[in-house]
Scaffold this motif. Structure first.
Motif, PDB file in Angstrom:
ATOM      1  N   ARG A 269      42.155  44.717  40.403  1.00  0.00           N
ATOM      2  CA  ARG A 269      42.516  43.218  40.565  1.00  0.00           C
ATOM      3  C   ARG A 269      43.943  42.901  40.049  1.00  0.00           C
ATOM      4  O   ARG A 269      44.251  43.507  38.923  1.00  0.00           O
ATOM      5  N   ASN A 270      44.385  42.004  40.755  1.00  0.00           N
ATOM      6  CA  ASN A 270      45.710  41.668  40.083  1.00  0.00           C
ATOM      7  C   ASN A 270      45.557  40.262  39.668  1.00  0.00           C
ATOM      8  O   ASN A 270      46.448  39.510  39.108  1.00  0.00           O
ATOM      9  N   GLU A 271      44.649  39.502  39.781  1.00  0.00           N
ATOM     10  CA  GLU A 271      44.477  38.104  39.634  1.00  0.00           C
ATOM     11  C   GLU A 271      42.799  37.714  39.335  1.00  0.00           C
ATOM     12  O   GLU A 271      42.097  38.452  39.542  1.00  0.00           O
ATOM     13  N   ASP A 272      42.653  36.358  38.938  1.00  0.00           N
ATOM     14  CA  ASP A 272      41.400  35.689  38.543  1.00  0.00           C
ATOM     15  C   ASP A 272      40.675  35.989  39.841  1.00  0.00           C
ATOM     16  O   ASP A 272      41.343  35.712  40.810  1.00  0.00           O
ATOM     17  N   CYS A 273      39.442  35.987  40.054  1.00  0.00           N
ATOM     18  CA  CYS A 273      38.779  35.963  41.283  1.00  0.00           C
ATOM     19  C   CYS A 273      37.599  35.120  41.444  1.00  0.00           C
ATOM     20  O   CYS A 273      36.864  34.657  40.324  1.00  0.00           O
ATOM     21  N   VAL A 274      37.192  34.704  42.345  1.00  0.00           N
ATOM     22  CA  VAL A 274      35.935  33.768  42.853  1.00  0.00           C
ATOM     23  C   VAL A 274      34.883  34.931  43.384  1.00  0.00           C
ATOM     24  O   VAL A 274      35.081  35.481  44.490  1.00  0.00           O
ATOM     25  N   VAL A 275      33.786  34.962  43.095  1.00  0.00           N
ATOM     26  CA  VAL A 275      32.846  35.758  43.645  1.00  0.00           C
ATOM     27  C   VAL A 275      31.754  34.923  44.207  1.00  0.00           C
ATOM     28  O   VAL A 275      31.171  34.156  43.446  1.00  0.00           O
ATOM     29  N   GLU A 276      31.375  34.978  45.524  1.00  0.00           N
ATOM     30  CA  GLU A 276      30.394  34.259  46.286  1.00  0.00           C
ATOM     31  C   GLU A 276      29.205  35.260  46.914  1.00  0.00           C
ATOM     32  O   GLU A 276      29.523  36.272  47.492  1.00  0.00           O
ATOM     33  N   LEU A 277      28.106  34.500  46.692  1.00  0.00           N
ATOM     34  CA  LEU A 277      26.965  35.076  47.315  1.00  0.00           C
ATOM     35  C   LEU A 277      26.463  34.298  48.515  1.00  0.00           C
ATOM     36  O   LEU A 277      26.440  33.290  48.375  1.00  0.00           O
ATOM     37  N   PHE A 278      25.893  35.248  49.442  1.00  0.00           N
ATOM     38  CA  PHE A 278      25.392  34.442  50.741  1.00  0.00           C
ATOM     39  C   PHE A 278      24.084  35.293  51.113  1.00  0.00           C
ATOM     40  O   PHE A 278      24.142  36.558  51.063  1.00  0.00           O
ATOM     41  N   SER A 279      23.398  34.614  51.895  1.00  0.00           N
ATOM     42  CA  SER A 279      22.207  35.099  52.664  1.00  0.00           C
ATOM     43  C   SER A 279      22.701  35.691  53.758  1.00  0.00           C
ATOM     44  O   SER A 279      23.921  35.376  54.243  1.00  0.00           O
TER      45      SER A 279
END
Length: 328
Positions: A269-279
């Motif tokens: 990775r090169n940056e801060d990330c957002v992790v999203e969870l979905f059904s």
């Protein structure tokens, strides 16, 4: 044996000359030293206006030169002599008989330490390569040859993707680069005769421009229903004048004791990330920050969720990894 063939990069020079004086009779040209009027190489069949002229430079030596051009009209009068600098370089192409070919995946083990292919020879070759032991996801196959004098060729790189789908109901697999063409309109992946092993297929990137791109793959079952898209960003780069591909954000996603565990062991990775969870139906199950300085992230998941879609997005570049995850 090793044979050498010389290729002249500047075999001919094409220029557009605009002639507006008296009706031209001919054009003559020469390199570096003036042989005298009428003693240069002649180009005939020219006319008033724009002319595309090709110049034979095959006998010229390598290095810097000056090309001189002048025109004679139908009354025998010569134009001023026009000068153009140029540089001639010859490329030496080596044709050799390979003594062995080796290949490896993702990380270079060093020359001579890759997996060896049997019975290599000059010309077209078809080889079967062993992809066993590779984890599902994005990989790069590297290939190079050694000749009988222990000279190694440049290393050839080809991106590919490994899948381990449930075998019972697969009727189609397709992928696309960047824009989604719609279900059924992607690039088809040939289905194996049996699904006893993982499916590995090459990702065609020959026509892809230099820069960042998004690879996406999906599966169709026997009912005609398409799966959630699995995506992986990649970058096309130029190294030593050769185009190659680097997979970006090689993030491992695992289900472990009621949690989702993300690992970026290679610091891809090169940056801060957002992790999203979905059904699977698209319902949001929450979002979580993943700072760049943390190689692991653990997210608790409610027990009743059996399958999840995990989306990892770099905040600035918006590059994404999308995976479907079966909970334990």
């Amino acid at each position: 044996m090793m044979n050498k063939r010389t290729v002249l990069l500047a075999l001919g020079l094409v220029m557009t000359a605009s002639l507006s004086a008296q009706t031209p009779e001919s054009i003559e040209y020469f390199l570096d030293t003036d042989p005298g009027y009428g003693m240069g190489r002649v180009i005939a069949n020219i006319s008033v206006g724009d002319n595309d002229c090709s110049f034979d430079l095959s006998s010229a030596k390598e290095g810097a030169h000056i090309l001189y051009i002048r025109v004679q009209d139908s009354e025998g009068r010569w134009s001023p002599t026009m000068a153009r600098p140029l540089f001639i370089e010859r490329q030496h192409v080596i044709i050799y008989d390979p003594s062995r070919i080796e290949y490896f995946f993702d990380t270079d083990p060093g020359y001579g330490l890759g997996r060896q292919l049997e019975n290599p020879h000059t010309g077209a070759n078809t080889y079967i390569m062993d992809f066993s032991g590779l984890e599902a996801g994005a990989h790069v196959l590297y290939l190079r040859a050694e000749d009988t004098k222990s000279n190694w060729s440049a290393t050839l790189a080809r991106p590919f993707f490994v899948m381990n789908p449930a075998p019972s109901s697969i009727t189609a697999i397709e992928y696309y680069i960047d824009a989604d063409p719609g279900n059924g309109f992607g690039i088809p992946v040939p289905l194996p005769s049996s699904f006893e092993n993982d499916i590995a297929f090459e990702v065609q990137t020959n026509e892809i421009s230099v820069g960042n791109h998004q690879f996406s793959v999906r599966i169709c079952d026997e009912t005609g229903k398409w799966s959630v898209v699995k995506s992986q960003p990649f970058q096309v780069v130029t190294e030593d004048g050769v185009l190659s591909v680097k997979w970006l954000m090689n993030v491992a996603v695992q289900a472990k004791e009621g949690t989702v565990v993300l690992t970026d062991a290679s610091s891809s990775r090169n940056e801060d990330c957002v992790v999203e969870l979905f059904s699977l139906s698209g319902q949001s199950l929450g979002a979580h920050d993943w700072p760049l300085d943390q190689n692991h992230l653990t997210i608790p998941v409610a027990a009743h969720h059996r399958m999840l879609v995990v989306k990892v997005t770099e905040r600035k570049s918006q590059l994404q990894v999308v995976q479907r995850l079966m909970m334990q």
